[in-house]
Design a protein around this motif. Structure first.
Motif, short mmCIF file in Angstrom:
data_model
loop_
_atom_site.label_atom_id
_atom_site.label_comp_id
_atom_site.label_asym_id
_atom_site.label_seq_id
_atom_site.Cartn_x
_atom_site.Cartn_y
_atom_site.Cartn_z
N GLN A 29 0.83 -1.21 0.00
CA GLN A 29 0.00 0.00 0.00
C GLN A 29 0.86 1.26 0.00
O GLN A 29 0.58 2.20 -0.74
N LEU A 30 1.90 1.25 0.82
CA LEU A 30 2.80 2.41 0.85
C LEU A 30 3.49 2.59 -0.49
O LEU A 30 3.61 3.71 -0.99
N ALA A 31 3.92 1.50 -1.09
CA ALA A 31 4.60 1.58 -2.38
C ALA A 31 3.70 2.22 -3.43
O ALA A 31 4.15 3.09 -4.19
N VAL A 32 2.44 1.83 -3.45
CA VAL A 32 1.50 2.41 -4.43
C VAL A 32 1.33 3.90 -4.17
O VAL A 32 1.39 4.71 -5.10
N ARG A 33 1.14 4.28 -2.92
CA ARG A 33 0.93 5.70 -2.61
C ARG A 33 2.16 6.54 -2.90
O ARG A 33 2.05 7.70 -3.31
N ALA A 34 3.35 5.98 -2.68
CA ALA A 34 4.59 6.73 -2.93
C ALA A 34 5.08 6.59 -4.37
O ALA A 34 6.05 7.22 -4.76
N GLN A 35 4.41 5.75 -5.14
CA GLN A 35 4.78 5.48 -6.54
C GLN A 35 6.20 4.93 -6.65
O GLN A 35 7.00 5.39 -7.48
N VAL A 36 6.50 3.95 -5.78
CA VAL A 36 7.75 3.21 -5.84
C VAL A 36 7.39 1.74 -5.82
O VAL A 36 6.25 1.37 -5.56
N SER A 37 8.36 0.89 -6.07
CA SER A 37 8.07 -0.54 -6.05
C SER A 37 8.00 -1.05 -4.61
O SER A 37 8.61 -0.48 -3.70
N GLU A 38 7.27 -2.12 -4.43
CA GLU A 38 7.21 -2.75 -3.11
C GLU A 38 8.60 -3.22 -2.70
O GLU A 38 8.98 -3.12 -1.53
N ARG A 39 9.36 -3.69 -3.65
CA ARG A 39 10.73 -4.13 -3.37
C ARG A 39 11.57 -2.97 -2.80
O ARG A 39 12.40 -3.16 -1.91
N THR A 40 11.35 -1.78 -3.31
CA THR A 40 12.06 -0.61 -2.79
C THR A 40 11.73 -0.39 -1.33
O THR A 40 12.62 -0.15 -0.51
N VAL A 41 10.46 -0.48 -0.98
CA VAL A 41 10.05 -0.30 0.42
C VAL A 41 10.72 -1.37 1.29
O VAL A 41 11.25 -1.06 2.36
#
Length: 85
Positions: A29-41
């Motif tokens: 969810q955070l990745a989508v909101r920040a427009q980064v990949s889940e892997r990055t998070v």
């Protein structure tokens, strides 16, 4: 019983994870909101230092998180006395 459990005091959770969990969000969810990949998070929660652009996107997505609080190492690098960064 917990012989192989990590020592939380020696390895406290990354501020990003603390803010994310406090906000009730998953990594996805955070990745989508920040427009980064889940892997990055995932990588950042493990201690990798992000680019300033990614760090700001995550701070913006976490309305209660500030860039300083989430990624103190970025500010350390940006405030070098030699002016690099």
């Amino acid at each position: 019983m917990f012989e192989n459990a990590p020592d939380v005091a020696a390895h406290p959770p990354a501020p990003l994870r603390v803010y994310r969990v406090a906000g009730g969000e998953t990594q996805a969810q955070l990745a989508v909101r920040a427009q980064v990949s889940e892997r990055t998070v995932v990588r950042l929660e493990r201690g990798e230092v992000p680019s300033l652009q990614v760090a700001q996107a995550l701070a913006d997505a976490l309305t209660e998180g500030s860039l300083d609080a989430l990624f103190p190492s970025i500010n350390d690098e940006c405030r070098r006395p030699d002016g690099d960064a």
